[in-house]
Design a protein around this motif. Structure first.
Motif, PDB file in Angstrom:
ATOM      1  N   HIS A 180     -13.248 -55.943 -26.787  1.00  0.00           N
ATOM      2  CA  HIS A 180     -13.700 -54.822 -27.616  1.00  0.00           C
ATOM      3  C   HIS A 180     -13.552 -53.529 -26.831  1.00  0.00           C
ATOM      4  O   HIS A 180     -14.331 -53.234 -25.913  1.00  0.00           O
ATOM      5  CB  HIS A 180     -15.164 -55.010 -28.048  1.00  0.00           C
ATOM      6  N   ILE A 181     -12.592 -52.684 -27.184  1.00  0.00           N
ATOM      7  CA  ILE A 181     -12.246 -51.482 -26.440  1.00  0.00           C
ATOM      8  C   ILE A 181     -13.329 -50.421 -26.495  1.00  0.00           C
ATOM      9  O   ILE A 181     -13.558 -49.680 -25.529  1.00  0.00           O
ATOM     10  CB  ILE A 181     -10.898 -50.908 -26.945  1.00  0.00           C
ATOM     11  N   LEU A 182     -14.085 -50.315 -27.631  1.00  0.00           N
ATOM     12  CA  LEU A 182     -15.124 -49.288 -27.748  1.00  0.00           C
ATOM     13  C   LEU A 182     -16.260 -49.518 -26.756  1.00  0.00           C
ATOM     14  O   LEU A 182     -16.833 -48.563 -26.212  1.00  0.00           O
ATOM     15  CB  LEU A 182     -15.672 -49.251 -29.176  1.00  0.00           C
ATOM     16  N   VAL A 183     -16.590 -50.769 -26.547  1.00  0.00           N
ATOM     17  CA  VAL A 183     -17.627 -51.095 -25.567  1.00  0.00           C
ATOM     18  C   VAL A 183     -17.189 -50.638 -24.175  1.00  0.00           C
ATOM     19  O   VAL A 183     -17.952 -50.046 -23.415  1.00  0.00           O
ATOM     20  CB  VAL A 183     -17.918 -52.608 -25.575  1.00  0.00           C
ATOM     21  N   PHE A 184     -15.943 -50.879 -23.845  1.00  0.00           N
ATOM     22  CA  PHE A 184     -15.403 -50.481 -22.542  1.00  0.00           C
ATOM     23  C   PHE A 184     -15.452 -48.968 -22.367  1.00  0.00           C
ATOM     24  O   PHE A 184     -15.866 -48.465 -21.314  1.00  0.00           O
ATOM     25  CB  PHE A 184     -13.964 -50.994 -22.414  1.00  0.00           C
ATOM     26  N   LEU A 185     -15.039 -48.224 -23.387  1.00  0.00           N
ATOM     27  CA  LEU A 185     -15.037 -46.763 -23.283  1.00  0.00           C
ATOM     28  C   LEU A 185     -16.452 -46.206 -23.130  1.00  0.00           C
ATOM     29  O   LEU A 185     -16.687 -45.239 -22.394  1.00  0.00           O
ATOM     30  CB  LEU A 185     -14.359 -46.160 -24.516  1.00  0.00           C
ATOM     31  N   GLY A 186     -17.413 -46.800 -23.841  1.00  0.00           N
ATOM     32  CA  GLY A 186     -18.802 -46.370 -23.714  1.00  0.00           C
ATOM     33  C   GLY A 186     -19.332 -46.591 -22.300  1.00  0.00           C
ATOM     34  O   GLY A 186     -20.029 -45.720 -21.740  1.00  0.00           O
ATOM     35  N   LEU A 187     -19.018 -47.747 -21.740  1.00  0.00           N
ATOM     36  CA  LEU A 187     -19.441 -48.028 -20.366  1.00  0.00           C
ATOM     37  C   LEU A 187     -18.795 -47.053 -19.375  1.00  0.00           C
ATOM     38  O   LEU A 187     -19.442 -46.568 -18.443  1.00  0.00           O
ATOM     39  CB  LEU A 187     -19.065 -49.466 -19.986  1.00  0.00           C
TER      40      LEU A 187
END
Length: 616
Positions: free
Chosen positions: A169-176
């Motif tokens: 899940h790319i959005l989770v990565f960007l948020g982190l």
């Protein structure tokens, strides 16, 4: 980022790693293996829950397949952890090896660095900074290898976890990633503050340590007790402790604010991510197995990021300390002193011209570094071959400075010093040092046997017959003969419980023996008997003069009576030669020497009746 005077963080790192891998060529493979294990262990660990959950909710996975996967993961974890333990010990050993080598380099520099710089405040501060890089295994030079492995391992683990999260899940990565960047910027403020205020902390630490050292020094405790100095010294130490605490508190409070801000940002970041992941499970967009993997990966990423920030902070401190060490190691060696001579003691072996040399001070002026006030000015003096010359005068007249210039410890600001017509500034220092056999006021003995204290060399290079001879000449043979181990007796009990402590007078005679052992053509006596009474000092000077009658000799004293036997006397005042001549000539002249001689004589010569001011 620059550190110290000119070194960058990257150059400091390359300097240390280059040195480490030169000294310990097997270290790099062990570092790489440890990094691999640091990544493999946590990655394997977070896959275990997913295998279990998928096995429980999936009908297509056999029990045997699940057991096989878990067995492989468990075996991999066991091997990785065993290797982690072994490689940690191996890398620590490499750190100790490097620490010891840098201690050697630092000590060598202290012994060869420009002497005026060594004595200066700037030199002392630079030395205090440099020693921080070698005072403990996980500080400075000894910590770089370990921090390199930790940083690389944590970074690669972070990348692996980020890859797992980004793949699912790319959005989770960007948020982190966004939250981590904010945390880094907050932490950087505290590190910048520490870098800008390290000098104040080191100065306070130096003052605190010095006061502590003096309170505990054996030679000081008698005076402290008898003069009731306890409260004053304890208050002084408390003052320095408070200054150090204030500096440290300011630094730590910045880190506390930084850590608190980072904690809040990380908490908000992780809470939002967990809420988002839970929503995805409820909506059926990810499986429970994927959820468990993402949940563990997110927690791991948060942990890896915190560890990376800690690694970077510690690594930054370590490499900055290395920068200070490099600055000190790079400082100019005592001009003209070759490293080979410093390492081998070659100065003792030089062949010098036979006979006693002539010494000429030619229009010498000297100012200490950072000062415009000359200690010596327009100082000119000739010491003829084989002449016994005395430099006398009140304290602060410039006598010891003159000696240090002659010995090559200082360099004149203007003018030159000639020995047999050769400018000492052009001589290799090992040759210049070979001319002199000095005895200083400051008594210095090694916690080793008497023989090595006299020879200044190891046991194999020590001429034992010569040691006995010079001890006899110095008047110490009877004392040494009374000892069960003779010249093999250790001095002080610092390293040997059977060691002895010589009396003040005996230690002074030992220093005379050390000077005699060297057989140098120029003798320098810089008030080594200042603790004796004037008559005892005069007798000792005379007896020593008989021993070195074939040498050029320079005697320093603020007591005018002690050097009456010399061929000529130069009276120093305010940094220049005010009067020069024999004792009788100076008395007859009725100048400053005669006046001071009369004043001093009254203190120890009851029947002295000569008054140069009443001469006819």
């Amino acid at each position: 980022m620059t550190n110290g005077k000119k070194n960058t963080a990257w150059s400091n790192y390359l300097y240390i790693m280059g040195s480490l891998l030169t000294w310990d060529k097997a270290l790099l493979p062990w570092m790489i293996l440890r990094i691999f294990c640091m990544v493999a262990s946590p990655v394997l660990l977070i896959f275990m829950p997913r295998v279990l959950i998928d096995a429980m909710i999936s009908t297509g996975e056999s029990l045997e397949g699940t057991v096989f996967k878990l067995t492989l993961i468990s075996f991999g974890l066991m091997v990785a952890n065993i290797l982690l333990t072994f490689t940690e010990q191996r890398i620590q050993m490499g750190g100790v090896i490097s620490q010891n080598r840098f201690v050697w380099l630092y000590t060598h520099k202290v012994l060869t660095v420009d002497y005026a710089y060594l004595e200066s405040h700037a030199g002392q501060m630079a030395r205090e900074k440099a020693v921080r890089a070698i005072e403990a295994t996980y500080r400075g030079a000894g910590a770089i290898a370990a921090y390199s492995v930790w940083f690389a391992g944590h970074l690669l683990s972070l990348i692996a976890y980020c890859y797992i999260v980004a793949d699912l899940h790319i959005l989770v990565f960007l948020g982190l990633l966004a939250g981590s960047l904010i945390s880094y910027l907050i932490s950087q403020k505290a590190r910048d503050y520490e870098t800008g205020h390290i000098d104040g902390y080191i100065l306070a630490e130096k003052q605190r340590y010095y006061s502590f050292f003096k309170i505990h020094e054996f030679t000081s405790t008698k005076d402290i007790r008898l003069f009731a100095m306890q409260k004053w010294l304890m208050d002084t130490m408390l003052k320095y402790l408070r200054e150090q605490k204030s500096c440290l508190t300011n630094i730590r409070m910045r880190y506390f604010a930084s850590d608190t801000g980072t904690l809040v940002v990380n908490l908000i970041r992780d809470t939002l991510v967990y809420i988002y992941l839970t929503t995805l499970v409820i909506q059926g967009q990810i499986t429970l197995g994927e959820y468990s993997l993402l949940f563990a990966a997110v927690a791991g990423i948060s942990g890896w990021l915190n560890l990376l920030l800690q690694d970077y902070s510690q690594f930054n401190i370590a490499q900055r300390e290395v920068g200070f060490l490099r600055d000190y190691l790079d400082y100019a060696t005592d001009q003209g002193l070759s490293s080979a001579a410093a390492d081998s003691g070659a100065a003792e072996q030089l062949e010098l011209a036979t006979g006693a040399p002539e010494i000429i001070f030619e229009d010498i002026s000297f100012c200490y570094p950072g000062s415009d006030m000359p200690v010596l000015h327009d100082f000119s003096l000739t010491i003829h071959r084989g002449e016994k010359m005395a430099l006398v005068g009140l304290n602060g007249a410039g006598k010891t400075t003159c000696v240090k210039l002659l010995l090559g410890l200082y360099r004149p600001s203007t003018g030159r010093i000639l020995i047999d017509g050769q400018d000492t500034a052009t001589m290799p220092k090992e040759r210049l040092y070979a001319f002199f056999a000095p005895v200083f006021q400051d008594i210095w003995v090694l916690p080793l046997d008497i023989a090595r204290n006299v020879s200044g060399q190891n046991s194999e290079a020590t001429d034992r017959a010569r040691v006995h001879e010079v001890l006899q000449q110095a008047g110490l043979a009877e004392k040494i003969a009374s000892l069960p181990l003779g010249i093999d007796t250790a001095l002080t009990r610092a390293l040997d419980d059977e060691g002895i402590n010589l009396s003040g007078g005996e230690t002074q005679k030992l220093m005379l023996a050390r000077a005699l052992y060297k057989t140098a053509p120029i003798t320098v006596m810089d008030e080594p008997t200042a603790a004796l009474d004037p008559l005892a000092e005069e007798e000792l000077y005379k007896s020593y003069d008989e021993i070195v009658r074939d040498k050029t000799a320079l005697y320093i004293s603020h007591r005018l009576s002690s050097t009456r036997f010399c061929d000529r006397i130069a009276f120093l005042s305010e940094g220049s030669v005010k009067e020069a001549g024999t004792h009788e000539e100076l008395l007859a002249a009725g100048g400053s020497y005669a006046e001071l001689f009369l004043i001093q004589s009254k203190y120890y010569q009851d029947d002295f009746s000569y008054n140069p001011l009443e001469r006819g």
